[in-house]
Motif scaffolding. Structure first.
Motif, PDB file in Angstrom:
ATOM      1  N   ALA A 268      40.638  33.630  28.620  1.00 33.37           N
ATOM      2  CA  ALA A 268      40.248  34.109  30.055  1.00 33.37           C
ATOM      3  C   ALA A 268      41.743  34.673  30.604  1.00 33.37           C
ATOM      4  O   ALA A 268      42.587  34.110  30.169  1.00 33.37           O
ATOM      5  CB  ALA A 268      39.606  33.175  30.920  1.00 33.37           C
ATOM      6  N   ALA A 269      41.460  35.489  31.553  1.00 27.14           N
ATOM      7  CA  ALA A 269      42.631  36.206  32.192  1.00 27.14           C
ATOM      8  C   ALA A 269      42.801  35.850  33.407  1.00 27.14           C
ATOM      9  O   ALA A 269      44.017  35.752  34.218  1.00 27.14           O
ATOM     10  CB  ALA A 269      42.748  37.447  31.885  1.00 27.14           C
ATOM     11  N   THR A 270      41.707  35.373  34.122  1.00 27.56           N
ATOM     12  CA  THR A 270      41.885  35.009  35.727  1.00 27.56           C
ATOM     13  C   THR A 270      41.025  33.508  35.828  1.00 27.56           C
ATOM     14  O   THR A 270      39.906  33.301  35.318  1.00 27.56           O
ATOM     15  CB  THR A 270      41.301  36.002  36.665  1.00 27.56           C
ATOM     16  N   ALA A 271      41.361  33.248  37.300  1.00 28.81           N
ATOM     17  CA  ALA A 271      40.664  31.983  37.618  1.00 28.81           C
ATOM     18  C   ALA A 271      38.795  32.267  37.689  1.00 28.81           C
ATOM     19  O   ALA A 271      38.068  31.509  37.430  1.00 28.81           O
ATOM     20  CB  ALA A 271      40.881  31.342  39.018  1.00 28.81           C
ATOM     21  N   ALA A 272      38.773  33.751  38.110  1.00 26.15           N
ATOM     22  CA  ALA A 272      37.318  34.242  38.282  1.00 26.15           C
ATOM     23  C   ALA A 272      36.652  34.009  37.066  1.00 26.15           C
ATOM     24  O   ALA A 272      35.314  33.773  36.967  1.00 26.15           O
ATOM     25  CB  ALA A 272      37.183  35.375  38.947  1.00 26.15           C
TER      26      ALA A 272
END
Lengths: 438, 438
Positions: B100-104
């Motif tokens: 994944a790239a972001t917390a979202a």
């Protein structure tokens, strides 16, 4: 004009929205302000896109005053924001209708009750035609216009309307283009020939006016670009005059429409001067700017400087439109002197007209309010999820955890990266949220 | 590994989705195939994005075989597609986890039950940390890793975990960067220093491995780019060896992870050769390509040619990955000889790596199957909603109403423009739909 926003405003926000903090999952748009979220206090996961409520209100009012001075109507291009809540604001400030780019847009507009739409595009293909024609069928009061720029396109449209047994004419506008440009007839002569064909397609088709998108002219050579745009607008005027004289138009009001976000002053001045010459037609000039509401910090901000000069008294007294849109991120890494890597990228920020630029930075605990980014800072590169902020003088006080705001050039390609944008007050407290439908 | 897809598959498709025909409104993903929609018969409003089912299946299997030959694991970068249905396919073909790239992204992955995630990024900011740490708290079996590349970032993470009273260590990977690059330590020395700090942050933090994204190297100078990428990967190997020897890592398996979509062969070869040297650590090499599943027609297709040469026997026998993603549009206007304007633009097609290119064209009633676009055709320009197709020899047989398929370079920036992509069989009949969560 009141759109159907209640279901949207009452719907719980899904927990898959980027930019949504844990505490706002399941909260509705109409209750979002109750959370008193503060961007500067770190309440929002970043990146987050924000719209400054004060600038939005100012810009909406400014355009109402501008169009009133110019004696023209406004059908803002909704494709910029695809945000029905912002459409409502545009209607509240006197918009005459909305402009759309695709059949899918028209469907979405109708779902929210938009009563009048200019589809500033051709409509081709069985399934696209169906999306639009069924809306015409479903609601006789739905006032709809679309563009025709070729006999082939006209024939597709005519046949579809006939096959469907549509009970009322499809209202079309003749599209004026320019050699080497996008869609639209290339000359007055071509326009005349096509207009006569459209007239002959009555009563299935009704010719209701003439259209151009002069924004196909862009670039740094101001004189060439302005001349090109003006020539397109003048061709609209010429064809409108010819059409009134020759009786191409269906009885009633004739629309003259042009004016994207870069040259709406030229369109207003040129088209408002057209006269129907005692032919019984009332003329309505419709501007279609999509970007005025959020404006931006870079592309349209630069164009506005030139527009002010051109527009003279029509501009009014004030400085004009203000930037309302910012994308905030964190500094996640300062891996070497003069470079900070930030948590926003191509998925979050426009990059088609120009790269974004740092506007503000803020260190929680140190700053009372966001600090203006020095002119030495720039975004040198974007990856999908990262922005590279470099300082030309090598001096970058940014630290991991700092907040940074980016200004953008071209709102259309930032809005479409955000299913939810926040409206914020001048202290960056969240006053609400705006959903988009791309 | 079975993700929680049932609610998504059963949900009625909302009528605001672009590309959705009238007849599919309210139909669920699981019932979409029953409509027997045919792209070539005009059943879809265009533009529409399609994934060729046969190519998807081939690519998923190909990567399983490649990683098996290389003796490495795969945690595909989910940010490419953000499509849980495709994540499921990746797990079905043996993926070890997702990246994944972001917390979202992490939140969205968890909503669909992804059991193991590498957040290949730093995590900064109160609200972002909360999104991730609450997932660690909620599910003890959730196996999660994220990157650290600075003492400042480490301290933010350590403090957040402490304040939350997290009952288990946060597993981190030391990020290796490159001078002038993105995130990550700039040298082995910096890496050693930071690794020792991370070790000392035990037990709140557990150092579990070393990471790099060598894809920050790109461009036409193949030798320079490959050397740069390889050097980053070798630094990962070196730090992993040093870490095993010096005891920086928490007990158990150590992850060595690199390998975006351009150089996963280099990462596999280099990292699979690392040995823990009798330190008791098992080593696991994890590749993270996001683009292999859809592949593309331009950027990664070109890179694949070079990868084949480099990889030798590791490549296997076949030709490799096949393009699975196309965006279809209509020709809406042929306003002058040699130019066709089509109904897809920057809102529909990648344009960051390169402009899209025509792949196929099809005239209903004339063609039995899509015809290959001649090499003289190209996309000369994109507007937000339009593509300009020009023929270098001026000969363009396209007519208004024709269908045209575009191939793209860089899947990440096409997927994020489509909330719904169709899966199609080789005759372009819709076999299902894939929802994305951007």
């Amino acid at each position: 004009m009141t759109l159907t926003l209640a279901p949207l405003l009452a719907e719980p926000l899904p927990p898959t929205l980027k930019g949504l903090p844990a505490c706002a999952e399941g909260v509705s748009l109409q209750d979002l302000h109750r959370l008193r979220l503060s961007l500067l206090d770190g309440d929002l996961p970043l990146p987050a896109a924000v719209l400054k409520a004060s600038a939005l209100a100012h810009n909406a009012r400014w355009m109402r005053e501008f169009t009133a001075r110019a004696g023209v109507s406004l059908a803002p291009h909704g494709k910029t924001t695809m945000a029905p809540q912002l459409f409502q604001r545009q209607f509240d400030e006197g918009a005459w209708g909305m402009t759309a780019a695709t059949a899918a847009h028209v469907r979405t507009y109708r779902r929210f009750g938009v009563p009048r739409v200019i589809l500033a595009n051709q409509l081709v293909g069985k399934a696209d035609l169906e999306l639009v024609l069924r809306e015409l069928e479903a609601e006789p009061a739905f006032d709809f216009y679309l563009l025709v720029d070729s006999s082939a396109g006209l024939e597709l449209l005519r046949r579809a309307a006939l096959e469907r047994g549509l009970k009322r004419p499809v209202q079309v506008l003749l599209e004026v283009g320019t050699p080497g440009g996008r869609t639209g007839v290339r000359s007055t002569e071509e326009g005349v020939a096509l207009a006569r064909l459209i007239r002959d397609a009555s009563p299935v088709i009704a010719l209701r006016g003439v259209e151009a998108f002069e924004g196909v002219y862009s670039g740094p050579e101001t004189a060439r670009v302005e001349l090109g745009a003006l020539t397109m607008i003048e061709t609209v005027a010429e064809l409108a005059r010819l059409g009134c004289a020759e009786g191409w138009f269906a009885p009633g009001e004739v629309l003259l429409t042009a004016g994207g976000s870069a040259f709406f002053d030229l369109a207003a001045k040129t088209l408002a001067a057209v006269e129907a010459g005692g032919t019984g037609h009332a003329l309505r000039v419709v501007l279609r700017s999509g970007c005025y509401l959020s404006h931006d910090s870079l592309q349209y901000e630069r164009m506005q400087d030139r527009m002010k000069q051109r527009a003279g008294a029509l501009w009014g007294d004030g400085p004009g439109l203000r930037n309302a849109i910012e994308v905030w991120a964190h500094v996640q890494s300062v891996p070497e002197p003069g470079r900070a890597i930030c948590t926003a990228g191509r998925r979050d920020l426009s990059y088609d007209a120009c790269l974004p630029a740092p506007l503000w930075w803020y260190r929680p605990g140190l700053h009372e309010a966001p600090q203006a980014s020095p002119p030495e800072w720039s975004v040198s590169k974007l990856n999908d999820q990262h922005a590279y902020v470099d300082a030309s003088d090598g001096a970058l006080p940014l630290q991991v955890g700092d907040l940074i705001a980016f200004g953008i050039g071209h709102p259309c390609t930032t809005f479409d990266k955000w299913p939810l944008l926040y409206t914020v007050d001048d202290g960056y407290r969240v006053t609400g949220g705006v959903r988009t439908f791309f």
